[in-house]
Motif scaffolding. Structure first.
Motif, PDB file in Angstrom:
ATOM      1  N   LEU A 166       0.817  -1.212   0.000  1.00  0.00           N
ATOM      2  CA  LEU A 166       0.000   0.000   0.000  1.00  0.00           C
ATOM      3  C   LEU A 166       0.851   1.262   0.000  1.00  0.00           C
ATOM      4  O   LEU A 166       0.541   2.243  -0.691  1.00  0.00           O
ATOM      5  CB  LEU A 166      -0.939   0.002   1.207  1.00  0.00           C
ATOM      6  N   ILE A 167       1.921   1.250   0.749  1.00  0.00           N
ATOM      7  CA  ILE A 167       2.826   2.422   0.771  1.00  0.00           C
ATOM      8  C   ILE A 167       3.443   2.634  -0.598  1.00  0.00           C
ATOM      9  O   ILE A 167       3.538   3.768  -1.087  1.00  0.00           O
ATOM     10  CB  ILE A 167       3.906   2.237   1.863  1.00  0.00           C
ATOM     11  N   GLU A 168       3.835   1.551  -1.241  1.00  0.00           N
ATOM     12  CA  GLU A 168       4.420   1.664  -2.575  1.00  0.00           C
ATOM     13  C   GLU A 168       3.405   2.188  -3.588  1.00  0.00           C
ATOM     14  O   GLU A 168       3.725   3.050  -4.420  1.00  0.00           O
ATOM     15  CB  GLU A 168       4.947   0.292  -3.011  1.00  0.00           C
ATOM     16  N   LYS A 172       3.613   5.688  -5.802  1.00  0.00           N
ATOM     17  CA  LYS A 172       3.465   5.714  -7.270  1.00  0.00           C
ATOM     18  C   LYS A 172       2.335   6.670  -7.660  1.00  0.00           C
ATOM     19  O   LYS A 172       2.442   7.394  -8.652  1.00  0.00           O
ATOM     20  CB  LYS A 172       3.161   4.307  -7.804  1.00  0.00           C
ATOM     21  N   GLN A 173       1.277   6.687  -6.911  1.00  0.00           N
ATOM     22  CA  GLN A 173       0.149   7.567  -7.194  1.00  0.00           C
ATOM     23  C   GLN A 173       0.569   9.031  -7.035  1.00  0.00           C
ATOM     24  O   GLN A 173       0.192   9.884  -7.831  1.00  0.00           O
ATOM     25  CB  GLN A 173      -1.006   7.249  -6.264  1.00  0.00           C
ATOM     26  N   ARG A 174       1.353   9.351  -6.023  1.00  0.00           N
ATOM     27  CA  ARG A 174       1.823  10.729  -5.810  1.00  0.00           C
ATOM     28  C   ARG A 174       2.748  11.178  -6.936  1.00  0.00           C
ATOM     29  O   ARG A 174       2.703  12.327  -7.359  1.00  0.00           O
ATOM     30  CB  ARG A 174       2.564  10.822  -4.471  1.00  0.00           C
ATOM     31  N   ILE A 175       3.597  10.245  -7.394  1.00  0.00           N
ATOM     32  CA  ILE A 175       4.518  10.592  -8.500  1.00  0.00           C
ATOM     33  C   ILE A 175       3.749  10.837  -9.776  1.00  0.00           C
ATOM     34  O   ILE A 175       4.020  11.765 -10.519  1.00  0.00           O
ATOM     35  CB  ILE A 175       5.577   9.466  -8.684  1.00  0.00           C
ATOM     36  N   SER A 176       2.754  10.026 -10.060  1.00  0.00           N
ATOM     37  CA  SER A 176       1.979  10.179 -11.298  1.00  0.00           C
ATOM     38  C   SER A 176       1.126  11.460 -11.249  1.00  0.00           C
ATOM     39  O   SER A 176       0.821  12.044 -12.296  1.00  0.00           O
ATOM     40  CB  SER A 176       1.107   8.958 -11.549  1.00  0.00           C
TER      41      SER A 176
END
Length: 178
Positions: A166-168, A172-176
């Protein structure tokens, strides 16, 4: 149907499961030892009466012990409890030690709970044949042969935990998004 009609038990103590919480009250009220003076199957009962009964009565002053000689009948222990329950034990060919053990068992019980009748609010024509579920129902049988503590079972799992995944995904969602 009200809840009061689900269980039919007269009780002297309102909640016998809490007996001993404040002070212990022995539930055994009366014991009647019935025996024959001549019958061979009453030998153990007669030996108990001659050798052990006085000590038993002294150690249990709250229990009334009656002796009832009967002709041509087998030996019987009859017990009465404070809540009105009665138990009856056939003592044919028992030794005095077995009779002493039975009397101690009767003293520590609260009455005959096998005769308790519960009424249920539901009924089924096809009861389950699978049996009750326990936490050990679906455990692997290989655990029966393992001695605990076991190093293999106490190791950390090699794959990622759900929290790490979940952390990963969050990273990834924040980077996108940016």
């Amino acid at each position: 149907m009200s809840n009061t009609s689900l269980v039919f038990t007269p009780s002297f103590i309102k909640n016998p499961s809490q007996n001993g919480l404040g002070r212990y009250v022995c539930q055994l009220q009366r014991v009647v030892l019935k025996f024959c003076k001549n019958n061979g199957s009453s030998r153990g009962m007669r030996e108990f009466i001659e050798e052990e009964l006085v000590d038993y009565a002294r150690s249990n002053p709250g229990v009334v012990v009656y002796l009832k000689p009967r002709r041509h009948r087998g030996p019987v222990i009859s017990a009465e409890y404070l809540n009105g329950d009665k138990q009856w034990i056939n003592c044919r060919n028992f030794t005095k030690v077995e009779i002493f053990k039975w009397l101690n068992l009767l003293k520590t019980q609260q009455g005959d709970t096998t005769g308790l009748r519960f009424r249920k609010l539901w009924h089924t024509e096809m009861p389950s044949i699978q049996g009750p579920w326990t936490p050990y129902t679906f455990r692997p049988s290989s655990l029966n042969l393992i001695s605990f503590p076991n190093e293999d079972l106490s190791k950390a799992p090699e794959e990622e935990s759900a929290t790490d995944k979940l952390i990963e995904l969050y990273k990834k969602q924040r980077i996108s998004e940016s």
